[in-house]
Design an enzyme around this catalytic site. Structure first.
Site, PDB file in Angstrom:
ATOM      1  N   GLU A 101       0.955  -1.297   0.116  1.00 33.17           N
ATOM      2  CA  GLU A 101       0.136  -0.114   0.088  1.00 33.17           C
ATOM      3  C   GLU A 101       0.917   1.360  -0.010  1.00 33.17           C
ATOM      4  OE1 GLU A 101      -3.549   1.850   2.830  1.00 33.17           O
ATOM      5  OE2 GLU A 101      -3.121  -0.329   2.716  1.00 33.17           O
ATOM      6  N   ASP A 103       0.204   5.263   0.513  1.00 36.87           N
ATOM      7  CA  ASP A 103      -0.834   6.078   1.261  1.00 36.87           C
ATOM      8  C   ASP A 103      -0.442   7.815   1.039  1.00 36.87           C
ATOM      9  OD1 ASP A 103      -2.352   4.004   1.942  1.00 36.87           O
ATOM     10  OD2 ASP A 103      -1.552   3.942   4.089  1.00 36.87           O
ATOM     11  N   GLU A 105      -2.431  10.662   3.059  1.00 35.07           N
ATOM     12  CA  GLU A 105      -3.410  10.892   4.008  1.00 35.07           C
ATOM     13  C   GLU A 105      -3.317  12.319   4.284  1.00 35.07           C
ATOM     14  OE1 GLU A 105      -4.162   6.517   6.347  1.00 35.07           O
ATOM     15  OE2 GLU A 105      -2.424   8.029   6.662  1.00 35.07           O
ATOM     16  N   GLN A 118       0.436  13.057   5.283  1.00 28.73           N
ATOM     17  CA  GLN A 118       1.066  12.001   5.847  1.00 28.73           C
ATOM     18  C   GLN A 118       1.308  11.034   4.804  1.00 28.73           C
ATOM     19  OE1 GLN A 118       0.924  10.234  10.070  1.00 28.73           O
ATOM     20  NE2 GLN A 118      -0.134   8.529   8.836  1.00 28.73           N
ATOM     21  N   ASN A 120       2.586   7.032   3.626  1.00 32.99           N
ATOM     22  CA  ASN A 120       3.065   5.672   4.436  1.00 32.99           C
ATOM     23  C   ASN A 120       3.093   4.692   3.456  1.00 32.99           C
ATOM     24  OD1 ASN A 120       3.696   3.840   6.429  1.00 32.99           O
ATOM     25  ND2 ASN A 120       1.762   4.128   7.477  1.00 32.99           N
ATOM     26  N   ASN A 128       4.010   1.257   9.136  1.00 29.79           N
ATOM     27  CA  ASN A 128       4.898   1.902  10.159  1.00 29.79           C
ATOM     28  C   ASN A 128       6.138   2.853   9.469  1.00 29.79           C
ATOM     29  OD1 ASN A 128       3.473   0.959  12.513  1.00 29.79           O
ATOM     30  ND2 ASN A 128       4.628  -0.675  12.375  1.00 29.79           N
ATOM     31  N   ARG A 129       5.831   3.123   8.206  1.00 32.63           N
ATOM     32  CA  ARG A 129       7.004   4.010   7.487  1.00 32.63           C
ATOM     33  C   ARG A 129       6.112   5.526   7.249  1.00 32.63           C
ATOM     34  NH1 ARG A 129       6.876  -1.416   5.167  1.00 32.63           N
ATOM     35  NH2 ARG A 129       8.824  -2.432   5.451  1.00 32.63           N
ATOM     36  N   GLU A 130       5.844   6.061   8.315  1.00 32.94           N
ATOM     37  CA  GLU A 130       5.102   7.330   8.314  1.00 32.94           C
ATOM     38  C   GLU A 130       6.229   8.378   7.953  1.00 32.94           C
ATOM     39  OE1 GLU A 130       4.838   5.399  10.787  1.00 32.94           O
ATOM     40  OE2 GLU A 130       2.727   4.920  11.011  1.00 32.94           O
ATOM     41  N   ASP A 194      -9.716  10.323  16.645  1.00 35.57           N
ATOM     42  CA  ASP A 194      -9.031   9.669  17.635  1.00 35.57           C
ATOM     43  C   ASP A 194      -7.336   9.610  17.695  1.00 35.57           C
ATOM     44  OD1 ASP A 194      -8.927   7.942  15.398  1.00 35.57           O
ATOM     45  OD2 ASP A 194      -8.532   6.040  16.672  1.00 35.57           O
ATOM     46  N   TRP A 195      -6.835  10.216  16.205  1.00 32.90           N
ATOM     47  CA  TRP A 195      -5.541  10.363  16.030  1.00 32.90           C
ATOM     48  C   TRP A 195      -5.211  11.625  15.022  1.00 32.90           C
ATOM     49  CZ3 TRP A 195      -3.468   9.922  11.271  1.00 32.90           C
ATOM     50  CH2 TRP A 195      -4.290   9.211  10.131  1.00 32.90           C
ATOM     51  N   ARG A 296      11.214   4.729  18.369  1.00 33.46           N
ATOM     52  CA  ARG A 296      10.366   3.683  17.559  1.00 33.46           C
ATOM     53  C   ARG A 296      11.354   2.791  16.964  1.00 33.46           C
ATOM     54  NH1 ARG A 296       6.474   5.981  13.218  1.00 33.46           N
ATOM     55  NH2 ARG A 296       5.771   3.742  13.277  1.00 33.46           N
TER      56      ARG A 296
END
Length: 308
Positions: A101, A103, A105, A118, A120, A128-130, A194-195, A296
């Protein structure tokens, strides 16, 4: 280097950068895409399509076909005013738990505060590659183009043809790279309070609903894959290694001509002009980069080493 030589190189780099612009195929929405959920929240207005988000639902659309390599572009005007808590996404994705994928965003914000974009990348189901960047314009005031270029060498995210992120093929060094799963092209709008905005501290204000993102200029130029063909058949069809064309160099050496424009040698990496654009974006608009997040990732991910 003489001034003359510099001008020649600059002109060449500018010409090469236009390859991203000229070799695409545009179409009307319904030739390439179809609504995928909440059809009552999808609005057609002439050549524009609008996705609406309210307290009951968001909406989305997807391509009718899947593609293995190529470039897709859409022009988007994002939610105006107070868009806090909302996310508008434009992305490519394959299917299944081990999916790939790419992305875009777009994270909404309170009135007067800037949008963040963002990006990804998921490979074999692992993301987890933001990266996060601000933009150098207000994306809610007018349409801007957003593109994903994907070939066997790199994935490039572009905004108005300016590269904002490059993910290079580092398989020879042990890094993962997506290259064997056909992907569809999608977009959607949904509530993510929520984020999405300031880590979830700012919630969606539903008194401002419906939240509307507008689209036009739908383009896909890629190797289309049939759902009835095998992975090996798709690989063979979409690989320029199977091309029949050839060309000769000035030294008389015959070279294989790529079957697809995105496999031409000049597309294997950014040219000088595009590289300078990417450096400018990183220096002036980069907010977060997973490659430098030692909390991270105490050990730097392989794909982060020797980046362009």
């Amino acid at each position: 280097m003489t001034g003359h030589g510099f001008v020649k190189i600059l002109i060449l780099s500018l010409v090469l950068s236009t390859v991203f612009v000229t070799l695409v195929k545009s179409a009307k929405f319904d030739e390439l895409f179809e609504p995928s959920w909440s059809l009552d929240h999808v609005v057609y207005e002439g050549e524009q399509l609008k996705l609406k988000l309210d307290h009951s639902s968001g909406a989305g659309f997807g391509s009718k076909s899947k593609y293995l390599f190529g470039k897709t572009t859409v022009q988007i005007k994002l939610v105006e005013g107070d868009s806090a808590g909302t996310v508008t996404a434009f992305y490519m994705s394959s299917d299944g738990p081990k999916h790939n994928e790419f992305d875009f965003e777009f994270l909404g914000n309170a009135t007067g505060e800037p949008y963040l974009v963002q990006t990804n990348i998921y490979i074999n189901g692992i993301g987890n590659r933001e990266e996060r960047q601000s933009l150098w314009f207000d994306p809610s005031k007018e349409f801007h183009s957003y593109s994903i270029l994907w070939n066997q060498h790199q994935v490039v995210f572009l905004v108005d043809e300016t590269p904002i992120r490059v993910y290079s093929n580092k398989e020879k060094r042990g890094g993962p790279f997506p290259k064997d799963q056909p992907m569809g092209v999608y977009s959607s709008i949904w509530n993510a309070d929520d984020w999405a905005t300031q880590g979830g501290r700012v919630k969606t204000d539903w008194t401002h609903a419906p939240f509307v993102s507008s689209y036009k200029g739908f383009e896909i130029d890629g190797c289309e894959c049939s759902i009835t063909t095998t992975a090996d058949q798709n690989q063979k069809k979409c690989s320029s290694a199977t091309g029949s064309g050839s060309s000769s160099t000035s030294s008389g050496v015959t070279t294989q001509k790529a079957k697809y424009w995105w496999d031409e040698p000049i597309m294997s990496e950014l040219n000088m002009h595009q590289h300078h654009q990417l450096l400018w974006v990183r220096a002036n608009h980069q907010i977060y980069d997973y490659c430098t997040d030692k909390t991270r990732f105490p050990v730097t991910p392989l794909e982060c080493e020797h980046r362009p």
